[in-house]
Design an enzyme around this catalytic site. Structure first.
Site, PDB file in Angstrom:
ATOM      1  N   CYS A  76     -34.486 -18.185 -18.422  1.00  0.00           N
ATOM      2  CA  CYS A  76     -33.843 -19.449 -17.889  1.00  0.00           C
ATOM      3  C   CYS A  76     -34.496 -20.410 -17.213  1.00  0.00           C
ATOM      4  O   CYS A  76     -35.819 -20.925 -17.606  1.00  0.00           O
ATOM      5  CB  CYS A  76     -32.516 -19.224 -17.596  1.00  0.00           C
ATOM      6  SG  CYS A  76     -31.342 -20.615 -17.578  1.00  0.00           S
ATOM      7  N   HIS A 177     -30.432 -15.979 -21.912  1.00  0.00           N
ATOM      8  CA  HIS A 177     -30.406 -14.935 -21.027  1.00  0.00           C
ATOM      9  C   HIS A 177     -30.410 -13.406 -21.717  1.00  0.00           C
ATOM     10  O   HIS A 177     -29.194 -12.991 -22.344  1.00  0.00           O
ATOM     11  CB  HIS A 177     -29.108 -14.908 -19.987  1.00  0.00           C
ATOM     12  CG  HIS A 177     -29.136 -16.032 -19.082  1.00  0.00           C
ATOM     13  ND1 HIS A 177     -29.491 -15.859 -17.821  1.00  0.00           N
ATOM     14  CD2 HIS A 177     -28.849 -17.243 -19.165  1.00  0.00           C
ATOM     15  CE1 HIS A 177     -29.784 -16.731 -16.974  1.00  0.00           C
ATOM     16  NE2 HIS A 177     -29.180 -17.944 -17.775  1.00  0.00           N
ATOM     17  N   GLU A 179     -30.362 -10.649 -20.715  1.00  0.00           N
ATOM     18  CA  GLU A 179     -29.456  -9.550 -19.905  1.00  0.00           C
ATOM     19  C   GLU A 179     -28.027  -9.777 -20.261  1.00  0.00           C
ATOM     20  O   GLU A 179     -27.178  -8.799 -19.931  1.00  0.00           O
ATOM     21  CB  GLU A 179     -29.828  -9.631 -18.516  1.00  0.00           C
ATOM     22  CG  GLU A 179     -29.072 -10.985 -17.667  1.00  0.00           C
ATOM     23  CD  GLU A 179     -29.982 -12.324 -17.914  1.00  0.00           C
ATOM     24  OE1 GLU A 179     -29.719 -13.015 -16.952  1.00  0.00           O
ATOM     25  OE2 GLU A 179     -31.147 -12.136 -18.663  1.00  0.00           O
TER      26      GLU A 179
END
Length: 196
Positions: A76, A177, A179
């Site tokens: 990001c 992202h 994650e």
């Protein structure tokens, strides 16, 4: 083992939770000597690229990060930091990948920030090994990396085509992202941990 650059500009919790789910060992990079402890380095980041760059300057890590020869992944704002310049705060960045970070234009009739799931078209690159061609990833950003076929390894469309992932040598960046992107995102983190 993965070192996470801890410079106060990332929501590190969701990233560490994802690494734990994948049984990937990690630790925090606070000083230059910490960089030597890890085989892979992640630069996380949320919020304002200009402010994140200022925080990174205060760590004294910039020269050491730019000199790294091991795999580095910016996530990001961490991806934006490896570009040369951001329109956000008119900030000069690390200038590792010679592309610019630009603001989404309201005239494109899109909601800003770009928030949510989006298809990503990736090239044949080891970071995306085992990831479906139009896999969806989770994005939250108001600024984007300009598309440049030399460094682009994945693109997405939101009012215009932009780079969802870039690579130059051992430096990688993803705008989404991983994650927070379910199985496809976990595959990216796993692939990154296997890069040599």
């Amino acid at each position: 083992m993965i070192g996470i650059v801890n410079y106060g500009a990332g929501n590190i919790f969701s990233l560490t939770a994802a690494l734990e789910r994948l049984n990937l060992q990690y630790g925090m990079v606070n000083t230059e000597s910490d960089l030597e402890k890890y085989s892979h380095i992640i630069i996380p980041g949320v919020g304002h690229a200009g402010a994140a760059m200022e925080k990174l300057k205060h760590t004294g890590l910039i020269k050491a990060i730019k000199a790294l020869k091991k795999p580095v992944l910016g996530i990001c704002v961490g991806m934006q930091l490896i570009t040369e310049h951001s329109e956000e705060g008119d900030a000069a960045l690390l200038d590792i990948v010679p592309v610019k970070t630009k603001k989404f234009d309201k005239s494109l009739n899109i909601k800003i920030p770009h928030m949510g799931w989006n298809d990503v078209q990736h090239k044949n690159n080891s970071l995306f090994e085992g990831v479906e061609v139009n896999a969806q990833f989770y994005f939250v950003h108001s600024y984007f990396i300009e598309y440049n076929p030399t460094f682009d390894i994945a693109s997405a469309n939101y009012g215009l085509k932009f780079s969802a992932a870039v690579q130059k040598d051992n430096f990688y960046g993803v705008q989404f992202h991983p994650e927070k992107s379910g199985k496809a995102g976990e595959q990216i983190l796993k692939n990154f941990s296997n890069l040599s």
